[in-house]
Write a protein that holds these residues in place. Structure first.
Motif, PDB file in Angstrom:
ATOM      1  N   THR A  55      23.348 -24.304  68.624  1.00 44.24           N
ATOM      2  CA  THR A  55      24.777 -24.016  68.502  1.00 44.24           C
ATOM      3  C   THR A  55      25.231 -24.395  67.103  1.00 44.24           C
ATOM      4  O   THR A  55      24.695 -25.307  66.471  1.00 44.24           O
ATOM      5  N   ASP A  84      27.215 -13.520  78.318  1.00 44.87           N
ATOM      6  CA  ASP A  84      26.544 -14.535  79.133  1.00 44.87           C
ATOM      7  C   ASP A  84      25.881 -13.884  80.344  1.00 44.87           C
ATOM      8  O   ASP A  84      26.025 -12.675  80.572  1.00 44.87           O
ATOM      9  N   ALA A 110      30.102 -24.114  69.595  1.00 51.17           N
ATOM     10  CA  ALA A 110      29.428 -25.288  70.176  1.00 51.17           C
ATOM     11  C   ALA A 110      29.253 -25.173  71.681  1.00 51.17           C
ATOM     12  O   ALA A 110      28.320 -25.740  72.250  1.00 51.17           O
ATOM     13  N   ASN A 111      30.125 -24.446  72.351  1.00 47.60           N
ATOM     14  CA  ASN A 111      30.097 -24.384  73.820  1.00 47.60           C
ATOM     15  C   ASN A 111      29.428 -23.098  74.291  1.00 47.60           C
ATOM     16  O   ASN A 111      30.089 -22.128  74.648  1.00 47.60           O
ATOM     17  N   LEU A 112      28.108 -23.091  74.309  1.00 46.28           N
ATOM     18  CA  LEU A 112      27.359 -21.920  74.744  1.00 46.28           C
ATOM     19  C   LEU A 112      26.444 -22.296  75.898  1.00 46.28           C
ATOM     20  O   LEU A 112      25.932 -23.418  75.968  1.00 46.28           O
ATOM     21  N   PRO A 113      26.201 -21.339  76.815  1.00 46.53           N
ATOM     22  CA  PRO A 113      25.208 -21.581  77.863  1.00 46.53           C
ATOM     23  C   PRO A 113      23.809 -21.610  77.261  1.00 46.53           C
ATOM     24  O   PRO A 113      23.609 -21.233  76.106  1.00 46.53           O
ATOM     25  N   LYS A 143      20.308 -27.126  74.288  1.00 45.47           N
ATOM     26  CA  LYS A 143      20.965 -27.170  75.587  1.00 45.47           C
ATOM     27  C   LYS A 143      19.913 -27.416  76.657  1.00 45.47           C
ATOM     28  O   LYS A 143      18.733 -27.101  76.487  1.00 45.47           O
TER      29      LYS A 143
END
Length: 832
Positions: A55, A84, A110-113, A143
């Motif tokens: 990310t 997604d 920054a907020n990714l699966p 992640k």
């Protein structure tokens, strides 16, 4: 792989049509050819800088667009999306297509699966089977990787499963061992098992990720007697031969590579029917066709159609009135590398069997040499490469240079050769597809034929073709962006014919374009073929029509496709395999270092901003560029001229005589009252104060009125058509500051319009010069990315220079591309 060579040498008929069925033959034959001519199928391959990301990083990509076997001339807009696993569109980019290609980037938040889907298409592709849109699973390394249950995973790429295909492979059941996610599937050649007829049956064994699994076993009757044995011979695939007997059912008893035992039923054999068996024999594609002895009349006269790239290359009427078997062969002369499909029809022209074959002429490659002339993996060391394309044809290449640990070979990944020639034309997941194009010996051909047997391919709905029904085109071909205006608030009959609207497009930096739009037969005002980026202000005014100005509201659009925010998840979005531990470790290292350095970097940037303002002065050229240029005209790969201080400009007859000999590669010829320009075999686009003009509009401008000139090397994306010949931007002198004109255009109504995604420049530090933040650690994972390397007969050697980071000891170089005739190239090298 010249398409002209192919289309001018379509195969002669091996067996002539005669008697019953000839009329239907003409209908099917002509419809297939018409389909190929009017509805050519596009396919996309995307070259990424690397297969996995953290990310906060940037995905750099270059797309290659083909129609058949050549770069596509059809579409002008490229759509790329990050989606997604639930189908939510996270980001979308629309980019212009230049010579069958485009390039762009996505900045990752920054907020990714843990996995996202890169989805790419043109609107022309949306008119047909959307299973063939490009999609790739992108891994997010820093992640926690979540793996979906095996039951939700398509074992062979569910582009194949669940589709209603009357002549494609039948499938057996799944393993009877509930504790195992390993699955065995059967694919009878041609589509069906038939009682009393010997058939080849391919097998494919996969795990919960759709990856190949080795297995061996036996085919048994219900009573337990063994009638055949089998084993996988390559990537979970194998084959066996069986002759089903009347009244009997069969199953496979088999063991996987972990020694677990399974039972899987075979497809039930049809009582009567036809089977087809194929085998390549040098310069011909041989086939054998058998029918049941008690077959009905409609199976005693058959028709065989062979087609390549939606063009009929073979057709035959097969007489099986007296014989139960017939054999023949399709000559392959003139057919280039690619997929040859054979469809067998009964006497009423109903499809009853289908077989795909791969023709490998090894004619698809052109030579590209990547020669390191200075290489080092030391900290911030300089590396230089020479890219040499010893060919007279124009080529279009892209190169990615990365940390080798973060760009390890990805078995999920295609490359440009395997995707455009093989996997992009098939349904289902192909493991390590490039292997099948690394050689053409008997072993590789045999393994490739297993791929043909176990993966579906379908372009035509035969019942619709027989009825003369062609595809409904919901999305017409796009010609770059449009300036499209629709009136609301008035009735169509209240808009007089020949009504005209005057429109100014103004970019954020005040550059303007003027258009005069006339109403068309649909009641719209439209101008297509435009290229502009970011958002622009639209000012408009009706020409001598106060009624429309007072009563109507004008809605402007750019003519592009509006993707929904939520799309139906595609079964081809595979659950990714467990990630390689070394790749995961390497990714986490870079991610943790980036997190550690971020506060220090932000603090340093604030300090540097203060120092820079006080200590640095801009050059005269930088000041001129800021004063006169905007958007894509700002910066860029250009030769610049400041004429305000150039004494030599005073003696020039016009700006073209001034530029002669001053720009490498630009050829200017003046004579007979005409001036002609050429750069890399194409004509440069001309701009006056960033508005497109022709030669005559410029050559009469006194040189003393010109302040600044920029000659952009090809390609220049600010020009209509992609700017294959580069561009020359000429700016006339002005007194006031540009910002004084940016507020509005007095008296005109205003709207806003979105253009193409703003191009982002890849940053590659030059440690031989002063570098901002040079005292901070360099942990770049992509060391160099260049999406457009263009060569031709006069410019076939390109030198590139890049610098290593602080940590990489192994560097991977991947270069891919195509030439103007559709031949492909790929080079991979390691520096260590």
């Amino acid at each position: 792989m010249n398409c002209i060579r192919f289309y001018r040498s379509l195969i002669a008929l091996a067996l002539l049509f005669s008697g019953i069925g000839a009329g239907y033959a003409q209908q099917i034959d002509s419809m297939v050819n018409l389909y190929g001519e009017r509805y050519p199928q596009e396919k996309i391959y995307v070259h990424f800088d690397k297969p996995a990301y953290n990310t906060g990083e940037t995905i750099w990509f270059k797309s290659y667009l083909f129609a058949g076997i050549v770069p596509s001339p059809i579409s002008k807009n490229f759509y790329a999306e990050l989606v997604d696993q639930q189908g939510k569109v996270l980001q979308q980019k629309i980019l212009p297509i230049y010579e069958g290609s485009s390039a762009g980037s996505f900045d990752l938040p920054a907020n990714l699966p843990p996995t996202i889907i890169f989805r790419a298409y043109t609107t022309w592709m949306l008119n047909f089977d959307t299973s063939f849109l490009f999609s790739k699973t992108i891994r997010i390394l820093n992640k926690t990787v979540a793996v979906a249950p095996a039951a939700t995973t398509p074992q062979s790429g569910a582009k194949q499963t669940g589709a209603k295909q009357p002549a494609t492979a039948s499938q057996g059941g799944a393993s009877s061992n509930p504790s195992s996610a390993v699955t065995l599937r059967f694919f009878p050649e041609g589509g069906d098992l038939v009682t009393g007829l010997e058939s080849v049956v391919a097998v494919k064994v996969t795990d919960e990720f759709g990856l190949p699994v080795s297995a061996e076993g036996a085919i048994k009757e219900a009573a337990g007697a063994t009638v055949a044995t089998f084993g996988t011979v390559h990537d979970g695939m194998g084959r066996f031969t069986i002759e089903p007997q009347a009244g009997k059912t069969y199953y496979a008893e088999w063991t996987d590579e972990k020694k677990q035992t399974h039972k899987t039923p075979l497809p039930v054999a049809k009582q009567t029917g036809v089977v087809i068996q194929c085998a390549p024999t040098g310069s011909r594609q041989a086939f054998i066709i058998r029918r049941s002895q008690d077959a009905p009349e409609d199976l005693k006269t058959l028709y065989l159609l062979g087609y390549f790239n939606s063009q009929v290359v073979y057709k035959a009427r097969l007489n099986l009135q007296q014989n139960f078997m017939v054999s023949g062969s399709i000559p392959l002369e003139g057919i280039p590398t690619g997929m040859l499909q054979m469809t067998l029809f009964d006497a009423n022209w109903k499809p009853i069997a289908e077989r795909i074959n791969f023709v490998n002429k090894e004619d698809y490659f052109f030579t590209t040499r990547v020669v390191p002339i200075a290489k080092s993996t030391e900290r911030r060391a300089k590396n230089s490469l020479v890219i040499d394309v010893p060919d007279t044809l124009k080529s279009n290449l892209s190169i990615a240079i990365t940390d080798a640990g973060l760009s390890k070979a990805d078995p999920d990944a295609d490359n440009i050769v395997s995707h455009l020639l093989l996997s992009g034309d098939l349904r289902g997941y192909i493991h390590n597809p490039y292997y099948y194009l690394t050689g053409n010996d008997d072993t590789v051909r045999s393994h490739l034929d297993l791929v043909m047997l176990t993966n579906g391919w379908r372009r035509f709905k035969w019942d619709e073709l027989e009825a003369g029904k062609l595809p409904v085109i919901k999305f017409p071909r796009e010609n770059y962006l449009s300036l499209s205006a629709t009136l609301t608030g008035v009735l169509p009959n209240q808009v007089p014919k020949n009504t005209q609207i005057n429109v100014f497009l103004q970019a954020k930096d005040s550059s303007r374009q003027l258009f005069f739009l006339s109403i068309d037969s649909s009641g719209k005002f439209q101008q297509d073929g435009l290229v502009f980026f970011d958002t622009v202000s639209v000012f408009y005014q009706f020409n001598n029509n106060k009624y429309l100005a007072n009563k109507s509201v004008v809605n402007f659009t750019n003519g592009t496709h509006k993707s929904p925010t939520l799309i139906k998840p595609d079964s081809a979005w595979r659950v990714p395999m467990p990630i390689d531990t070394s790749l995961l470790s390497r990714g986490k290292y870079f991610a943790s270092e980036a997190d550690r350095l971020r506060p220090e970097l932000e603090k340093k940037i604030k300090t540097l901003e203060t120092v820079t303002v006080k200590a640095k002065t801009k050059t005269k050229i930088q000041q001129m560029d800021e004063r006169y240029t905007s958007g894509l005209f700002s910066g860029g790969d250009a030769t610049t001229f400041d004429l305000t201080d150039d004494v030599a400009a005073l003696g020039a007859m016009n700006i073209f005589t001034y530029l002669q000999g001053r720009v490498a590669g630009l050829q200017i010829q003046a004579g007979g009252g005409q001036t002609s320009l050429q750069w890399r075999g194409a004509t440069p686009s001309l701009f006056l104060n960033e508005m497109p003009v022709d030669v005559t509009a410029i050559e009469n401008i006194p040189v003393t009125d010109i302040a600044y000139v920029k000659a952009f090397r090809p390609p220049f994306f600010g020009a209509v058509g992609g700017g294959a010949g580069g561009a020359i931007a000429i700016y006339t002198k002005k007194g006031g500051d540009v910002s004084s004109n940016t507020s509005n255009i007095g008296g005109l109504d205003k709207s806003r319009l979105s253009g193409y995604a703003v191009p982002k420049e890849f940053y590659s530090p030059d440690y031989s010069k002063e570098v901002t933040n040079a005292d901070l650690p360099d942990i770049r994972t992509t060391l160099y990315w260049q999406p457009y390397i263009l060569t031709d007969k006069s410019n076939h050697k390109i030198t590139l220079t890049f610098y290593n980071n602080d940590v990489s000891k192994r560097i991977r170089i991947i270069l891919e591309g195509m030439n103007e005739e559709g031949q492909l190239t790929r080079v991979e090298k390691i520096i260590e």
